[in-house]
Design a protein around this motif. Structure first.
Motif, PDB file in Angstrom:
ATOM      1  N   GLY A  42       0.813  -1.212   0.000  1.00 17.86           N
ATOM      2  CA  GLY A  42       0.000   0.000   0.000  1.00 17.86           C
ATOM      3  C   GLY A  42       0.840   1.253   0.000  1.00 17.86           C
ATOM      4  N   GLU A  43       1.931   1.234   0.728  1.00 11.26           N
ATOM      5  CA  GLU A  43       2.843   2.386   0.775  1.00 11.26           C
ATOM      6  C   GLU A  43       3.497   2.612  -0.579  1.00 11.26           C
ATOM      7  OE1 GLU A  43       4.886   5.501   2.860  1.00 11.26           O
ATOM      8  OE2 GLU A  43       3.150   4.303   3.427  1.00 11.26           O
ATOM      9  N   VAL A  44       3.903   1.539  -1.240  1.00  8.51           N
ATOM     10  CA  VAL A  44       4.519   1.655  -2.563  1.00  8.51           C
ATOM     11  C   VAL A  44       3.495   2.178  -3.561  1.00  8.51           C
ATOM     12  CG1 VAL A  44       5.476   0.314  -4.493  1.00  8.51           C
ATOM     13  CG2 VAL A  44       6.315  -0.063  -2.167  1.00  8.51           C
ATOM     14  N   ALA A  45       2.258   1.690  -3.499  1.00  7.77           N
ATOM     15  CA  ALA A  45       1.217   2.154  -4.414  1.00  7.77           C
ATOM     16  C   ALA A  45       0.869   3.616  -4.159  1.00  7.77           C
ATOM     17  CB  ALA A  45      -0.031   1.278  -4.262  1.00  7.77           C
ATOM     18  N   ARG A  46       0.893   4.030  -2.923  1.00  9.88           N
ATOM     19  CA  ARG A  46       0.509   5.406  -2.578  1.00  9.88           C
ATOM     20  C   ARG A  46       1.621   6.402  -2.882  1.00  9.88           C
ATOM     21  NH1 ARG A  46       0.553   8.342   2.351  1.00  9.88           N
ATOM     22  NH2 ARG A  46       1.524   6.560   3.371  1.00  9.88           N
ATOM     23  N   ARG A  47       2.865   6.062  -2.603  1.00  9.45           N
ATOM     24  CA  ARG A  47       3.978   7.006  -2.742  1.00  9.45           C
ATOM     25  C   ARG A  47       4.887   6.742  -3.929  1.00  9.45           C
ATOM     26  NH1 ARG A  47       6.720   9.053   2.592  1.00  9.45           N
ATOM     27  NH2 ARG A  47       4.896   9.603   3.787  1.00  9.45           N
ATOM     28  N   GLY A  48       4.801   5.587  -4.495  1.00  4.45           N
ATOM     29  CA  GLY A  48       5.744   5.236  -5.554  1.00  4.45           C
ATOM     30  C   GLY A  48       6.897   4.454  -4.976  1.00  4.45           C
ATOM     31  N   GLY A  49       7.597   3.730  -5.827  1.00  4.37           N
ATOM     32  CA  GLY A  49       8.636   2.812  -5.385  1.00  4.37           C
ATOM     33  C   GLY A  49       9.769   3.443  -4.615  1.00  4.37           C
ATOM     34  N   LEU A  50      10.321   4.560  -5.101  1.00  2.00           N
ATOM     35  CA  LEU A  50      11.505   5.135  -4.458  1.00  2.00           C
ATOM     36  C   LEU A  50      11.169   6.001  -3.251  1.00  2.00           C
ATOM     37  CD1 LEU A  50      13.630   6.060  -7.596  1.00  2.00           C
ATOM     38  CD2 LEU A  50      13.887   4.109  -6.071  1.00  2.00           C
ATOM     39  N   ASP A  51       9.947   6.500  -3.179  1.00  2.00           N
ATOM     40  CA  ASP A  51       9.571   7.362  -2.061  1.00  2.00           C
ATOM     41  C   ASP A  51       8.839   6.620  -0.955  1.00  2.00           C
ATOM     42  OD1 ASP A  51      10.688   9.646  -3.182  1.00  2.00           O
ATOM     43  OD2 ASP A  51       8.873  10.095  -4.326  1.00  2.00           O
ATOM     44  N   ALA A  52       8.665   5.317  -1.093  1.00  2.00           N
ATOM     45  CA  ALA A  52       7.966   4.543  -0.080  1.00  2.00           C
ATOM     46  C   ALA A  52       8.773   4.544   1.216  1.00  2.00           C
ATOM     47  CB  ALA A  52       7.738   3.113  -0.558  1.00  2.00           C
ATOM     48  N   SER A  53       8.072   4.573   2.329  1.00  2.00           N
ATOM     49  CA  SER A  53       8.710   4.665   3.637  1.00  2.00           C
ATOM     50  C   SER A  53       8.413   3.414   4.454  1.00  2.00           C
ATOM     51  CB  SER A  53       8.179   5.902   4.368  1.00  2.00           C
ATOM     52  OG  SER A  53       8.514   5.860   5.733  1.00  2.00           O
ATOM     53  N   PHE A  54       9.479   2.807   4.983  1.00  2.00           N
ATOM     54  CA  PHE A  54       9.288   1.671   5.875  1.00  2.00           C
ATOM     55  C   PHE A  54       8.515   2.086   7.120  1.00  2.00           C
ATOM     56  CE2 PHE A  54      10.613  -0.685   9.634  1.00  2.00           C
ATOM     57  CZ  PHE A  54      10.178  -1.948   9.279  1.00  2.00           C
ATOM     58  N   PHE A  55       8.815   3.276   7.636  1.00  2.00           N
ATOM     59  CA  PHE A  55       8.125   3.744   8.832  1.00  2.00           C
ATOM     60  C   PHE A  55       6.637   3.929   8.571  1.00  2.00           C
ATOM     61  CE2 PHE A  55      12.513   5.164   9.627  1.00  2.00           C
ATOM     62  CZ  PHE A  55      12.723   4.453  10.789  1.00  2.00           C
ATOM     63  N   GLY A  56       6.296   4.414   7.378  1.00  2.00           N
ATOM     64  CA  GLY A  56       4.890   4.535   7.025  1.00  2.00           C
ATOM     65  C   GLY A  56       4.214   3.177   6.942  1.00  2.00           C
ATOM     66  N   ALA A  57       4.919   2.207   6.380  1.00  2.00           N
ATOM     67  CA  ALA A  57       4.360   0.856   6.286  1.00  2.00           C
ATOM     68  C   ALA A  57       4.233   0.224   7.673  1.00  2.00           C
ATOM     69  CB  ALA A  57       5.230  -0.015   5.388  1.00  2.00           C
ATOM     70  N   ALA A  58       5.240   0.380   8.520  1.00  2.00           N
ATOM     71  CA  ALA A  58       5.171  -0.174   9.870  1.00  2.00           C
ATOM     72  C   ALA A  58       4.067   0.492  10.672  1.00  2.00           C
ATOM     73  CB  ALA A  58       6.520  -0.020  10.575  1.00  2.00           C
ATOM     74  N   HIS A  59       3.900   1.801  10.489  1.00  2.00           N
ATOM     75  CA  HIS A  59       2.807   2.508  11.171  1.00  2.00           C
ATOM     76  C   HIS A  59       1.455   2.005  10.673  1.00  2.00           C
ATOM     77  CE1 HIS A  59       0.496   5.658  13.061  1.00  2.00           C
ATOM     78  NE2 HIS A  59      -0.068   5.900  11.901  1.00  2.00           N
ATOM     79  N   GLY A  60       1.354   1.798   9.375  1.00  2.00           N
ATOM     80  CA  GLY A  60       0.111   1.290   8.821  1.00  2.00           C
ATOM     81  C   GLY A  60      -0.208  -0.123   9.290  1.00  2.00           C
ATOM     82  N   ALA A  61       0.816  -0.937   9.475  1.00  2.00           N
ATOM     83  CA  ALA A  61       0.597  -2.326   9.868  1.00  2.00           C
ATOM     84  C   ALA A  61       0.376  -2.471  11.373  1.00  2.00           C
ATOM     85  CB  ALA A  61       1.793  -3.185   9.448  1.00  2.00           C
ATOM     86  N   PHE A  62       1.143  -1.744  12.179  1.00  2.00           N
ATOM     87  CA  PHE A  62       1.132  -1.981  13.617  1.00  2.00           C
ATOM     88  C   PHE A  62       0.719  -0.784  14.454  1.00  2.00           C
ATOM     89  CE2 PHE A  62       4.541  -4.612  11.719  1.00  2.00           C
ATOM     90  CZ  PHE A  62       3.867  -5.817  11.784  1.00  2.00           C
ATOM     91  N   GLY A  63       0.680   0.407  13.855  1.00  2.00           N
ATOM     92  CA  GLY A  63       0.199   1.604  14.539  1.00  2.00           C
ATOM     93  C   GLY A  63       0.965   1.939  15.799  1.00  2.00           C
TER      94      GLY A  63
END
Length: 123
Positions: A42-63
């Motif tokens: 979801g983070e890659v789809a929302r921000r694009g491949g190079l701008d995707a953030s692990f922290f955003g993905a971890a926040h989305g998954a585990f809050g």
């Protein structure tokens, strides 16, 4: 509780893998990896491949659990450096170091108490 029965079994004989109860599905590595993978996609789809953030993905998954764990880790890492710094102050005081001249006997005991408190917070 499950811990009591596990400790009792361990006292009677060496524990086997079958003695340890299985994790609930939501605590399993496969489940959590799936959550993180879906959040990453979801983070890659929302921000694009190079701008995707692990922290955003971890926040989305585990809050909040992710950020609370990060906060605990930060506090632990800071307190790892507190005791050596306080030991340096106390040793300087004992050796009569001029840079520690302003430290009183009570201050040295305060440093020792702070070392104890730092170790308690760390654990």
């Amino acid at each position: 509780s499950w811990v009591g029965s596990l400790l009792a079994a361990g006292r009677r004989r060496p524990l086997e893998a079958e003695d340890v109860p299985a994790l609930s599905q939501e605590d399993s590595a496969a489940h959590n990896a799936g959550l993180l993978h879906a959040a990453w996609e979801g983070e890659v789809a929302r921000r694009g491949g190079l701008d995707a953030s692990f922290f955003g993905a971890a926040h989305g998954a585990f809050g909040r659990y992710f950020w609370a764990s990060a906060g605990y880790k930060l506090v632990n890492d800071v307190f790892i450096f507190v005791n050596p710094a306080l030991i340096n102050v106390i040793v300087g005081y004992i050796n009569g170091d001029a840079s520690q001249a302003g430290l009183s006997r009570g201050g040295a005991f305060g440093c020792a108490a702070a070392m104890f408190l730092a170790a308690e917070v760390q654990s």
